[in-house]
Write a protein that holds these residues in place. Sequence first.
Motif, short mmCIF file in Angstrom:
data_model
loop_
_atom_site.label_atom_id
_atom_site.label_comp_id
_atom_site.label_asym_id
_atom_site.label_seq_id
_atom_site.Cartn_x
_atom_site.Cartn_y
_atom_site.Cartn_z
N VAL A 114 7.86 -8.69 -11.83
CA VAL A 114 6.54 -7.29 -11.35
C VAL A 114 7.42 -6.15 -10.68
CG1 VAL A 114 4.56 -7.95 -9.64
CG2 VAL A 114 5.67 -9.99 -10.16
N LEU A 115 7.05 -5.57 -11.76
CA LEU A 115 7.24 -4.16 -11.16
C LEU A 115 6.24 -3.26 -9.81
CD1 LEU A 115 9.35 -1.64 -11.80
CD2 LEU A 115 8.05 -1.29 -13.46
N VAL A 116 6.71 -3.28 -9.11
CA VAL A 116 5.48 -2.45 -7.69
C VAL A 116 5.89 -0.76 -7.76
CG1 VAL A 116 5.70 -2.85 -5.44
CG2 VAL A 116 5.89 -4.80 -6.53
N LYS A 117 4.73 -0.11 -7.25
CA LYS A 117 5.10 1.59 -6.72
C LYS A 117 3.66 1.44 -5.87
CE LYS A 117 7.45 3.89 -7.89
NZ LYS A 117 8.50 4.49 -6.56
N GLY A 118 3.79 2.15 -5.65
CA GLY A 118 2.35 2.44 -4.13
C GLY A 118 1.25 3.08 -5.25
N ASP A 119 0.14 2.57 -4.68
CA ASP A 119 -0.65 3.33 -5.02
C ASP A 119 -1.74 4.58 -5.22
OD1 ASP A 119 -1.29 4.13 -2.35
OD2 ASP A 119 -3.38 2.58 -2.21
N ASP A 120 -0.39 5.33 -4.89
CA ASP A 120 -0.19 6.63 -5.92
C ASP A 120 0.04 6.96 -6.42
OD1 ASP A 120 2.32 6.38 -4.36
OD2 ASP A 120 2.66 8.46 -3.86
N TYR A 121 0.40 5.93 -7.24
CA TYR A 121 0.55 6.34 -9.22
C TYR A 121 -0.33 5.07 -9.41
CZ TYR A 121 5.61 6.87 -7.81
OH TYR A 121 7.00 8.38 -7.98
N ILE A 142 0.66 -1.20 -4.64
CA ILE A 142 0.46 -1.34 -3.57
C ILE A 142 -0.22 -0.21 -2.96
CG2 ILE A 142 2.29 -2.75 -1.06
CD1 ILE A 142 3.01 -4.01 -2.82
N PRO A 143 -1.51 -1.59 -2.17
CA PRO A 143 -1.55 0.49 -0.99
C PRO A 143 -0.71 0.40 0.16
CG PRO A 143 -2.92 -1.63 -0.94
CD PRO A 143 -1.94 -2.03 -1.99
N LEU A 144 -0.77 2.34 -0.27
CA LEU A 144 0.21 2.31 0.58
C LEU A 144 -0.88 2.88 2.16
CD1 LEU A 144 1.46 5.57 -1.46
CD2 LEU A 144 2.31 3.26 -0.59
N VAL A 145 0.18 2.88 3.25
CA VAL A 145 -0.31 3.29 4.84
C VAL A 145 -0.58 4.78 4.45
CG1 VAL A 145 -0.19 2.80 7.26
CG2 VAL A 145 1.06 1.30 6.29
#
Length: 162
Positions: A114-121, A142-145
């Motif tokens: 699994v490759l993960v980045k923030g939802d700004d991507y 992943i949704p960012l705060v």
Amino acid sequence: MLPSQEKIVALPQLLAKVEEWRGQGQKIVFTNGCFDIVHVGHVDYLERARLLGDKLVVGLNTDQSVSRLKGPTRPLQDEMSRIRVMASFWFVDAVVLFDQETPLELITALGPDVLVKGDDYALENIVGHEVVLARGGAAKTIPLVKGYSTSQVVAKILGEKP
């Protein structure tokens, strides 16, 4: 050596750890970043990333790569400080430095599940997503705060508007 320091590894050590974890049937999650001034947004993001698998590997930009990305006044904390903080989190299982412009070489060598980045991507803009998908893995955001970023923290310290 403190337990957190054992999580700080060079690439050859990391590859051996990942092979061992895979042999145990564990799912490997990977993310990367500068993590210059750690804040609640980072903590939330990393903890959520870890929940997507059994082991979380963090690729941390070297000081030189942070400067190339963010400018000559960054990073604010040196790579050894940043890597030690990352390694201290229970939800981070390994941390490795990388000096390239992107983590593509690291992702290719590691082959995370699994490759993960923030939802700004957008998913299609996540570096390495093609490599992970080609191996049968997944790329996720992943949704960012909202309201938390290192740039905002720096601006607040300097009394500037972010």
